[in-house]
Write an enzyme that holds these catalytic residues in place. Structure first.
Site, mmCIF file in Angstrom:
data_model
loop_
_atom_site.group_PDB
_atom_site.id
_atom_site.type_symbol
_atom_site.label_atom_id
_atom_site.label_comp_id
_atom_site.label_asym_id
_atom_site.label_seq_id
_atom_site.Cartn_x
_atom_site.Cartn_y
_atom_site.Cartn_z
ATOM 1 N N GLY A 11 -12.736 73.561 20.825
ATOM 2 C CA GLY A 11 -13.687 74.668 20.786
ATOM 3 C C GLY A 11 -15.047 74.162 21.208
ATOM 4 N N GLY A 12 -15.988 75.048 21.274
ATOM 5 C CA GLY A 12 -17.339 74.673 21.655
ATOM 6 C C GLY A 12 -18.066 73.968 20.513
ATOM 7 N NE ARG A 14 -24.159 71.733 15.127
ATOM 8 C CZ ARG A 14 -24.159 70.583 15.795
ATOM 9 N NH1 ARG A 14 -23.117 70.236 16.497
ATOM 10 N NH2 ARG A 14 -25.203 69.776 15.747
ATOM 11 C CB SER A 15 -16.569 76.450 17.893
ATOM 12 O OG SER A 15 -15.744 75.297 17.736
ATOM 13 C CB SER A 18 -14.897 69.599 12.458
ATOM 14 O OG SER A 18 -15.065 68.878 13.660
ATOM 15 C CG HIS A 56 -17.990 66.680 9.813
ATOM 16 N ND1 HIS A 56 -17.241 67.828 9.890
ATOM 17 C CD2 HIS A 56 -18.738 66.662 10.935
ATOM 18 C CE1 HIS A 56 -17.524 68.479 11.004
ATOM 19 N NE2 HIS A 56 -18.439 67.794 11.659
ATOM 20 C CD GLU A 71 -17.507 54.614 9.561
ATOM 21 O OE1 GLU A 71 -18.169 53.861 10.303
ATOM 22 O OE2 GLU A 71 -17.956 55.133 8.528
ATOM 23 C CG ASP A 92 -13.707 65.484 14.060
ATOM 24 O OD1 ASP A 92 -14.054 65.723 15.231
ATOM 25 O OD2 ASP A 92 -14.080 66.159 13.094
#
Length: 189
Positions: A11-12, A14-15, A18, A56, A71, A92
């Site tokens: 998605g774009g 800030r869609s 996540s 997040h 990480e 992510d």
């Protein structure tokens, strides 16, 4: 060896992709009675990224499941050494991973280098897929704007090819717009 299913979420900026991917991962974890590993590819390079990472982390801490964060901004195949009992894994995000792999080298950007990074990322995803019960991959849609910079064009081309290949391998693929996931591939469950 049997490979775990892949769920692809894009998605774009800030869609809500996540947040949706975290809910999807949690549901898979509960359905399969498996732990969750979050592979974080982001690096806190600026204040905005620090805020996004913190947000997040807070979301995962407030959920009712235990997230194990690993990480790996590069070399994602190394993450499997930290897995126990074939967890559900959320990676992510692919766009950040590609950025880290493609632009971390102090070399001229070329199609050859991009092809090597493409192969490395797909091999890393396959290694993960062979060691988990489900793999959820988050990515961004950044392919709509034309750039005059050759490095950006190379990045966009490589990301587009990765998206196509991963969606082809995926059991389900979602596009998230304004917080609303739309299934683009797969059957509703």
């Amino acid at each position: 060896m049997e490979k775990a299913p892949i769920y692809f979420v894009t998605g774009g900026v800030r869609s809500g992709k996540s947040t949706f991917a975290e809910k999807l991962t949690t549901q898979c974890s509960q359905d399969l009675n498996r732990g969750i590993v979050y592979i974080a590819c982001g690096r806190a390079r600026d204040e905005e990224m620090v805020l996004r990472i913190n947000k997040h982390q807070e979301q995962r801490e407030q959920s009712n499941v235990s997230w194990q964060t690993r990480e790996f901004p590069t070399d994602i195949e190394e993450s499997v050494k930290t897995f126990d009992h074939q967890p559900v894994v959320l990676l992510d995000c692919l766009t950040t991973l590609l950025d880290n792999e493609l632009f971390s080298a102090n070399t001229e950007w070329s199609q050859i280098q991009a092809s090597q990074v493409y192969d490395k990322i797909l091999a890393g995803l396959e290694t993960i897929q062979q060691n988990v019960s489900t793999l959820v991959i988050v990515s961004n849609e950044v392919l709509h704007e034309y750039s005059h910079f050759s490095s950006v064009q190379l990045y966009q081309r490589t990301l587009g090819l990765l998206h196509q290949e991963i969606v082809q391998r995926a059991e389900k693929a979602y596009l998230v717009e304004s917080g609303m996931p739309v299934m683009m591939k797969g059957l509703q469950s």
